[in-house]
Design a protein around this motif. Sequence first.
Motif, PDB file in Angstrom:
ATOM      1  N   ARG A   1       0.846  -1.349   0.047  1.00 66.29           N
ATOM      2  CA  ARG A   1      -0.091   0.037   0.028  1.00 66.29           C
ATOM      3  C   ARG A   1       0.776   1.155  -0.237  1.00 66.29           C
ATOM      4  O   ARG A   1       0.486   2.443  -0.381  1.00 66.29           O
ATOM      5  CB  ARG A   1      -0.978   0.109   1.233  1.00 66.29           C
ATOM      6  CG  ARG A   1      -1.773  -1.025   1.299  1.00 66.29           C
ATOM      7  CD  ARG A   1      -2.774  -1.164   0.052  1.00 66.29           C
ATOM      8  NE  ARG A   1      -3.704  -0.353  -0.167  1.00 66.29           N
ATOM      9  CZ  ARG A   1      -4.512  -0.099  -1.116  1.00 66.29           C
ATOM     10  NH1 ARG A   1      -4.471  -0.987  -2.182  1.00 66.29           N
ATOM     11  NH2 ARG A   1      -5.559   0.776  -1.063  1.00 66.29           N
TER      12      ARG A   1
ATOM     13  N   TYR B   1       1.473   1.738  -3.472  1.00 69.97           N
ATOM     14  CA  TYR B   1       0.176   2.316  -4.010  1.00 69.97           C
ATOM     15  C   TYR B   1      -0.247   3.888  -3.838  1.00 69.97           C
ATOM     16  O   TYR B   1      -0.307   4.616  -4.676  1.00 69.97           O
ATOM     17  CB  TYR B   1      -1.026   1.534  -3.487  1.00 69.97           C
ATOM     18  CG  TYR B   1      -2.404   2.008  -3.821  1.00 69.97           C
ATOM     19  CD1 TYR B   1      -3.015   1.715  -5.155  1.00 69.97           C
ATOM     20  CD2 TYR B   1      -3.104   3.059  -3.087  1.00 69.97           C
ATOM     21  CE1 TYR B   1      -4.206   2.233  -5.472  1.00 69.97           C
ATOM     22  CE2 TYR B   1      -4.426   3.400  -3.178  1.00 69.97           C
ATOM     23  CZ  TYR B   1      -4.926   3.020  -4.556  1.00 69.97           C
ATOM     24  OH  TYR B   1      -5.935   3.583  -5.001  1.00 69.97           O
TER      25      TYR B   1
ATOM     26  N   GLU C   1      -1.258  -7.563  -7.468  1.00 69.47           N
ATOM     27  CA  GLU C   1      -2.434  -6.853  -6.929  1.00 69.47           C
ATOM     28  C   GLU C   1      -2.156  -5.251  -6.808  1.00 69.47           C
ATOM     29  O   GLU C   1      -3.221  -4.778  -6.704  1.00 69.47           O
ATOM     30  CB  GLU C   1      -2.218  -7.310  -5.221  1.00 69.47           C
ATOM     31  CG  GLU C   1      -3.410  -6.637  -4.185  1.00 69.47           C
ATOM     32  CD  GLU C   1      -3.173  -7.111  -2.794  1.00 69.47           C
ATOM     33  OE1 GLU C   1      -2.486  -8.200  -2.823  1.00 69.47           O
ATOM     34  OE2 GLU C   1      -3.730  -6.278  -1.966  1.00 69.47           O
TER      35      GLU C   1
ATOM     36  N   THR D   1      -3.463  -4.226 -10.120  1.00 70.44           N
ATOM     37  CA  THR D   1      -4.803  -4.144 -10.167  1.00 70.44           C
ATOM     38  C   THR D   1      -5.481  -2.846  -9.256  1.00 70.44           C
ATOM     39  O   THR D   1      -6.387  -2.244  -9.642  1.00 70.44           O
ATOM     40  CB  THR D   1      -5.398  -5.431  -9.683  1.00 70.44           C
ATOM     41  OG1 THR D   1      -4.919  -6.452 -10.304  1.00 70.44           O
ATOM     42  CG2 THR D   1      -6.935  -5.722  -9.693  1.00 70.44           C
ATOM     43  N   SER D   2      -4.803  -2.708  -8.101  1.00 71.54           N
ATOM     44  CA  SER D   2      -5.380  -1.715  -7.436  1.00 71.54           C
ATOM     45  C   SER D   2      -5.451  -0.281  -8.102  1.00 71.54           C
ATOM     46  O   SER D   2      -6.211   0.612  -7.982  1.00 71.54           O
ATOM     47  CB  SER D   2      -4.564  -1.686  -6.012  1.00 71.54           C
ATOM     48  OG  SER D   2      -4.997  -2.790  -5.429  1.00 71.54           O
TER      49      SER D   2
ATOM     50  N   GLN E   1      -8.343   1.810  -6.313  1.00 74.47           N
ATOM     51  CA  GLN E   1      -8.993   1.308  -5.332  1.00 74.47           C
ATOM     52  C   GLN E   1      -8.330   1.877  -3.822  1.00 74.47           C
ATOM     53  O   GLN E   1      -7.150   1.661  -3.598  1.00 74.47           O
ATOM     54  CB  GLN E   1      -8.863  -0.324  -5.122  1.00 74.47           C
ATOM     55  CG  GLN E   1      -9.701  -1.134  -6.359  1.00 74.47           C
ATOM     56  CD  GLN E   1      -9.379  -2.446  -6.307  1.00 74.47           C
ATOM     57  OE1 GLN E   1      -8.438  -2.944  -5.422  1.00 74.47           O
ATOM     58  NE2 GLN E   1     -10.276  -3.108  -6.890  1.00 74.47           N
TER      59      GLN E   1
END
Length: 412
Positions: free
Chosen positions: A366, A369, A402, A405-406, A411
């Motif tokens: 994260r 991200y 992942e 994709t996020s 997301q």
Amino acid sequence: MEAHLHESDDPVEIAQYTLKTACKFYGGDWCGLFVVDLELKLWSPYWWYNDSVEDKTTSLLHELESADFLYRWVRAFRANEPMIVLDAESVKKDYPDEYDLYQRLGINSVLAVPVRPRPSALIAVRNMTRYQSQTSMLRLLAYVLLVAYNEQKTLDRLQLAVAPENIKSSKDVYISLFGELKIYTANGVLKESVFNSPRISRLLTYLLISHKAALTPYEIEQTIWPGDSANFAKNLKNLIYRLRQLFMLISDEQLIQSSAVGYQFNPNLNIMTDCQRFDSYMQAAAKASSIMTKVELLKGAIDLYSGKVLASADGEHWLIQFATQYHLAYIGAVNELLKQLDSLRAYDLLNQYAMKSLTIAPENTRGYYWLIRSLKAQGMDELASNEYHLAKQHLTTDEYSELLTSLANNQE
């Protein structure tokens, strides 16, 4: 005002009376202290006085107000100059967003001066009827507010935790376990590197995390150095002695004492650790009623964490569970802070905390991200591309997939 304030040492009462004095002196209908964060480009009311029967401050002002469009105000604040608006209608054409704010807050005229150096704040009077361009009285009252504000913050910090800089007594000891072990007293600091003995650092850490009043030599041996039974009691005494000699450099007290049971910290000392402070910040952040307060508390916790508990002993069986607990808590705190900073569009601060956190926890998906999302929002595609590359190096194949994709789905 001076005569009245001699009767009180309550910072809130002093602040309220000071604001009331400013309001009456300038013939205004409202006066308040605003805390300003130029880094986040936000400002928020902290204390205020209203001479109206009905106080609409909280309904008119948002919890956090944006300074993005207040170019003149920011410029004046940075230059430590007053802001004087004698007629709100005069800015309608050239500064429509500023004018809209005046309309929402019922401002026909306003006089404000910065409060420096700490906090970054300003005191403002609304709808003055006299002395409209005279700032000397307001600057004087701003100084009184500054003292009251800092006194209040000192009281708040004392309720939350003890920091190394707040050590006042020879009985106060602060021990930092994150990263390199450090021991602070009123007379100085001992660093792990000064011990020149990994065993001393491990012994101190185990005594701190065991949560037992005292530990026997057998418990210490079996937990930290199993199988090292040859002359262990003697070797342990030698360690305690060396530690006492080192601690004497910064204190007249003994840090570790022997008892009928074994060894324990001196009960006459007030010992605080950064792990305890971290817990205090996190508990307070979970209960915070405002975004700004939550952000500041999360920053406080994160700034404490400079690496895993006793990083020099990383991976040792007796420390793994305790160290992992705080490492995961740190990652959780970072991710929550980055999320809040993103919602505030405080991208510079987000980038700063994300990049630093990834040097400590490069496995945090994260973290990449929020950093990549922030860089893209600022149009820094090349830097974002570099972070994609770093993420691919540090994450597993599934974690990297992942992340992609996020980011593709945006997301949170």
